[in-house]
Design a protein around this motif. Structure first.
Motif, mmCIF file in Angstrom:
data_model
loop_
_atom_site.group_PDB
_atom_site.id
_atom_site.type_symbol
_atom_site.label_atom_id
_atom_site.label_comp_id
_atom_site.label_asym_id
_atom_site.label_seq_id
_atom_site.Cartn_x
_atom_site.Cartn_y
_atom_site.Cartn_z
ATOM 1 N N ASN A 85 0.862 -1.177 0.000
ATOM 2 C CA ASN A 85 0.000 0.000 0.000
ATOM 3 C C ASN A 85 0.905 1.236 0.000
ATOM 4 O O ASN A 85 1.792 1.346 0.849
ATOM 5 C CB ASN A 85 -0.891 -0.032 1.248
ATOM 6 C CG ASN A 85 -1.901 1.083 1.273
ATOM 7 O OD1 ASN A 85 -1.750 2.106 0.620
ATOM 8 N ND2 ASN A 85 -2.949 0.865 2.049
ATOM 9 N N PRO A 86 0.672 2.180 -0.923
ATOM 10 C CA PRO A 86 1.508 3.380 -0.955
ATOM 11 C C PRO A 86 1.496 4.167 0.358
ATOM 12 O O PRO A 86 2.467 4.847 0.679
ATOM 13 C CB PRO A 86 0.897 4.213 -2.092
ATOM 14 C CG PRO A 86 0.135 3.240 -2.924
ATOM 15 C CD PRO A 86 -0.309 2.155 -2.004
ATOM 16 N N LYS A 87 0.436 4.043 1.130
ATOM 17 C CA LYS A 87 0.352 4.739 2.418
ATOM 18 C C LYS A 87 1.161 4.029 3.501
ATOM 19 O O LYS A 87 1.425 4.601 4.545
ATOM 20 C CB LYS A 87 -1.103 4.859 2.862
ATOM 21 C CG LYS A 87 -1.932 5.751 1.960
ATOM 22 C CD LYS A 87 -3.369 5.830 2.422
ATOM 23 C CE LYS A 87 -4.183 6.685 1.483
ATOM 24 N NZ LYS A 87 -5.597 6.717 1.859
ATOM 25 N N ASN A 88 1.507 2.776 3.263
ATOM 26 C CA ASN A 88 2.281 1.992 4.228
ATOM 27 C C ASN A 88 3.312 1.146 3.477
ATOM 28 O O ASN A 88 3.182 -0.082 3.390
ATOM 29 C CB ASN A 88 1.339 1.106 5.052
ATOM 30 C CG ASN A 88 2.048 0.436 6.211
ATOM 31 O OD1 ASN A 88 3.226 0.695 6.480
ATOM 32 N ND2 ASN A 88 1.341 -0.456 6.889
ATOM 33 N N PRO A 89 4.366 1.766 2.932
ATOM 34 C CA PRO A 89 5.322 1.032 2.095
ATOM 35 C C PRO A 89 6.202 0.037 2.858
ATOM 36 O O PRO A 89 6.881 -0.773 2.238
ATOM 37 C CB PRO A 89 6.173 2.140 1.472
ATOM 38 C CG PRO A 89 6.052 3.293 2.396
ATOM 39 C CD PRO A 89 4.690 3.186 3.037
#
Length: 154
Positions: A85-89
Motif C-alpha cells: 500500500n503506498p500509504k504503508n510502504p
C-alpha cells in the motif's frame, strides 16, 4: 382371408394405441402448453469455466488493485504478487484465492494471505490477522451474490 382381417384389426388397434400414448405423452410433458417456464439464467451453479463464474469474477474484481501473478480459471486459483500500500510502504501482502466448487457457496472459497514487513531493509514474514482474511472472503462473497442478483434482474 380371416388372417388378413385379423391382422388389419390388430394393426388398427396398435395405431390407435400409439396415437393415444403419444397424445398422453405430449400432455404429460407439457408440450401442449403455450407458455413455458423461463430458464434461470442466474443459477447458483454457472460453469462456463471450471469453477463458479460469479465467484471467479468477484475475486478478480476484489483483487483488481493488486498485481496478478497467476490465474487458472479451470482450477479456480488466483495468486497475486506482493502488494505494498503506498500509504504503508513498509508492509506488503500476497493473496491466494482458491475456488473449490462450482456452486455459489461460502465454503467454495478459500483465501490465504501472506504478510511481510520491512526490517533493516529486509522483508520479514509477519502474521496476518484472521479478520483480514475473513473480511476479504466476505467482500468476494458479497460481490458474487451481487453479480448473481444483477444477472437475475437483468
Amino acid at each position: 382371408m380371416i388372417k388378413t382381417a385379423k391382422t388389419a384389426r390388430n394393426t388398427r388397434q396398435l395405431i390407435v394405441r400409439g396415437i393415444m400414448i403419444g397424445t398422453l405423452a405430449v400432455l404429460a410433458t407439457g408440450c401442449g402448453k403455450k407458455e413455458r417456464p423461463k430458464a434461470d439464467l442466474a443459477a447458483s451453479q454457472v460453469t462456463t469455466i471450471g469453477v463458479n463464474a460469479y465467484l471467479w469474477r468477484a475475486t478478480l474484481d476484489a483483487l483488481s488493485f493488486m498485481p496478478l501473478l497467476q490465474t487458472d480459471s479451470n482450477g479456480g486459483v488466483i495468486v497475486t504478487d506482493w502488494y505494498a500500500n503506498p500509504k504503508n510502504p513498509g508492509e506488503r501482502v500476497k493473496v491466494t484465492v482458491s475456488i473449490v466448487d462450482q456452486d455459489l457457496r461460502a465454503d467454495a472459497l478459500r483465501v490465504a494471505a501472506s504478510r511481510q514487513v520491512s526490517q533493516n531493509g529486509q522483508w520479514v514474514d509477519a502474521p496476518v490477522q484472521a479478520a483480514t482474511v475473513q473480511k476479504l472472503e466476505d467482500i468476494i462473497l458479497t460481490k458474487a451474490r451481487d453479480l448473481r442478483r444483477a444477472a437475475i434482474a437483468g
